[in-house]
Design a protein around this motif. Structure first.
Motif, short mmCIF file in Angstrom:
data_model
loop_
_atom_site.label_atom_id
_atom_site.label_comp_id
_atom_site.label_asym_id
_atom_site.label_seq_id
_atom_site.Cartn_x
_atom_site.Cartn_y
_atom_site.Cartn_z
N PHE A 1 -5.93 -5.27 -12.92
CA PHE A 1 -5.06 -5.74 -11.85
C PHE A 1 -5.10 -4.74 -10.70
N PRO A 2 -5.09 -5.22 -9.46
CA PRO A 2 -5.01 -4.29 -8.33
C PRO A 2 -3.74 -3.44 -8.45
N SER A 3 -3.87 -2.18 -8.10
CA SER A 3 -2.77 -1.23 -8.27
C SER A 3 -2.04 -1.02 -6.95
N MET A 4 -0.71 -0.76 -7.05
CA MET A 4 0.05 -0.35 -5.89
C MET A 4 -0.03 1.16 -5.67
N GLY A 5 -0.71 1.84 -6.58
CA GLY A 5 -1.00 3.26 -6.37
C GLY A 5 -2.12 3.41 -5.36
N SER A 6 -2.35 4.64 -4.92
CA SER A 6 -3.37 4.91 -3.90
C SER A 6 -4.29 6.04 -4.34
N ASP A 7 -5.46 6.07 -3.74
CA ASP A 7 -6.45 7.13 -4.01
C ASP A 7 -7.18 7.40 -2.71
N ASP A 8 -7.48 8.66 -2.42
CA ASP A 8 -8.13 8.93 -1.15
C ASP A 8 -9.61 8.56 -1.14
N PHE A 9 -10.10 7.91 -2.21
CA PHE A 9 -11.43 7.32 -2.19
C PHE A 9 -11.51 6.23 -1.12
#
Length: 386
Positions: free
Chosen positions: A328-336
Motif C-alpha cells: 500500500f502507498p505510505s503516508m511516510g516520506s523518504d528523501d529518495f
C-alpha cells in the motif's frame, strides 16, 4: 536472461559476510552527517571488490562507487541506500550479541541492513558483471532535517545515470516478500505554521483582550474539519502537531503558534490544502480582530515509482522465485523522492515481518532476521542485470 541459480548461489556464499557487516554497523550507530565510521567501513568493503572504484564526493560522509559494465553504451543504473541511525535508546537484553554500544542511538529503521544489502549487490555484480555501468550510492542523513539527499545530489552522484533504484526493509510485509507499487509510493510533505498576534491584557479583563489562544483553538477545530470536506483521489493526511500561546498566569498571551503537517500523494491536494488552511486562518482571525501569518515549508517531495521499472521488479522476482506483494502507498516520506525529481526511479521493499507482534521501525525494540539480507541483495542486484 538472469541465471537464477548463479545469482542466488553467489548470494548464499556471502550471507554470513552480510550478517557480520550488518551487526557490526548495528553495534556502532551514527546519526545523520556523522556517519564517519560507517563511511569508512563501506569504502573498505567496496575497495576490495574487483572492478569497483570508489569515487570522491564533496561530503564528509557518504560513498559513491562505480562498476564499469561489459557494454557501457547501454547506460548507467544507480543503486542507492541510506546509512544513518536514529536518536533512540535501544531496548534489548544486556547480553544481546549485537546491541548498540552507543547510548541514545540505534539503527531503528534498518539502515544497517540497507548498507549490507547494497554492499551485497556490489559483491554480486563484481562477479556477475552486468552490461550496464552500475553506480553504488550510500547516502547519509536520510533521517535528518534538512535531509541529506539534496546535498548528496549536488555532488553529482546522478550525473550520467539513466535510472535510480532504492529500497526499504519493511516491517509491515511478511518475511522475504518483494514489495512493489507503481506510481506514488510514499508521500510528499509540507509543514505549515500559523502565527497569530493579538492584544494582551490582565487576566481579570478577558473581554478587552484579543486572545491568540482562543483564535488558534478555533482555527485548529476548523482545520481538523477540512479532512471531512475534501475528497481526494489519492491518500493524504492533515495532522496538527503544535499549539502554543502564552506562559503566564496573570495575563492573556500576546501571540501564539499552531503548527502541523500535510502529507500528500498528489501535488494538487497539497496546493488545495494550503489554500484552505490559509483561508480558514485568515477568516477566523478576522472574526476575533487578530492578525495572522501563514507560513509553508516544503519538507520532502513525493516518491514516484516509474511503472516500466515496476515490470522489471515483478519479472525479476518471479525469475528468482521470490514472493511478490503489492504494497500500500505510505503516508511516510523518504528523501529518495529527490532522485525521482531528476530521473526515472523505483523504490521497492523487502519484507521482515514474522508474527503478529513484530516490532515496527523507529521503535526501541526494532530488529530482524539477518537471513533476509542475501536474497534481498540478489534481488537488488538483479535490476542492474536485466
Amino acid at each position: 536472461m538472469i541465471d537464477k541459480n548463479l545469482l542466488l548461489g553467489e548470494a548464499a556464499k556471502i550471507a554470513d559476510t552480510l550478517r557480520d557487516i550488518r551487526r557490526d554497523l548495528h553495534r556502532h550507530p551514527e546519526l545523520g552527517f556523522e556517519e564517519f565510521r560507517t563511511t569508512e567501513k563501506i569504502r573498505e568493503v567496496l575497495s576490495a571488490l574487483p572492478g569497483v572504484e570508489v569515487q570522491p564526493i564533496a561530503m564528509k560522509t557518504g560513498v559513491m562507487a562505480e562498476l564499469k559494465g561489459t557494454d557501457p553504451s547501454k547506460g548507467t543504473v544507480a543503486l542507492r541506500c541510506d546509512i544513518d541511525a536514529l536518536p533512540i535508546q535501544e531496548d534489548k537484553p544486556a547480553d544481546h550479541t549485537y546491541k548498540s554500544e552507543v547510548p541514545g542511538k540505534m539503527h531503528a529503521c534498518g539502515h544497517d541492513g540497507h548498507v549490507a544489502v547494497n554492499l551485497g549487490a556490489a559483491m554480486l555484480l563484481s562477479k556477475i558483471r552486468p552490461e550496464r555501468n552500475v553506480r553504488f550510492l550510500f547516502q547519509p542523513a536520510e533521517e535528518t532535517t534538512p535531509d541529506g539527499a539534496p546535498e548528496f545530489l549536488q555532488c553529482g552522484v546522478l550525473d550520467g545515470v539513466d535510472e535510480a533504484w532504492g529500497f526499504h526493509l519493511n516491517a509491515t510485509s511478511d518475511f522475504g516478500n518483494v514489495g512493489w507499487y507503481d506510481g506514488t509510493v510514499m508521500a510528499g510533505g509540507t509543514r505549515f505554521e500559523i502565527f497569530v498576534k493579538g492584544k494582551s491584557v490582565h487576566g481579570s479583563y478577558p473581554e478587552e483582550a484579543v486572545n491568540p489562544a482562543v483564535i488558534l483553538s478555533r482555527i485548529a477545530v476548523e482545520i481538523d474539519g477540512l479532512k471531512s470536506l475534501i475528497r481526494a483521489t489519492r491518500p493524504y493526511s492533515l495532522t496538527l502537531l503544535k499549539l502554543q500561546a502564552g506562559d503566564q498566569t496573570v495575563a492573556t498571551p500576546h501571540e501564539g503558534l499552531l503548527g502541523g503537517r500535510i502529507g500528500f500523494h498528489e501535488k494538487a491536494i497539497d496546493a488545495l490544502l494550503r489554500e484552505k488552511i490559509k483561508m480558514v486562518a485568515e477568516t477566523t482571525a478576522a472574526v476575533f480582530n487578530g492578525k495572522v501569518e501563514v507560513k509553508y515549508t516544503d519538507l520532502l517531495p513525493l516518491t514516484y515509482n516509474t511503472p516500466d521499472l515496476g515490470e522489471v521488479v515483478r519479472t525479476n522476482a518471479k525469475l528468482l522465485g521470490l514472493p511478490l506483494e503489492q504494497i500500500f502507498p505510505s503516508m511516510g516520506s523518504d528523501d529518495f523522492g529527490y532522485y525521482g525529481d531528476k530521473i526515472p526511479t523505483y523504490y521497492m521493499t523487502f519484507g521482515l515481518r514474522k508474527g503478529k507482534d513484530f516490532p515496527i521501525a523507529h521503535t526501541p525494540r526494532f530488529d530482524f532476521d539477518d537471513s533476509v539480507l542475501a536474497p534481498s541483495a540478489a534481488m537488488f542486484a538483479s535490476v542492474a542485470l536485466r
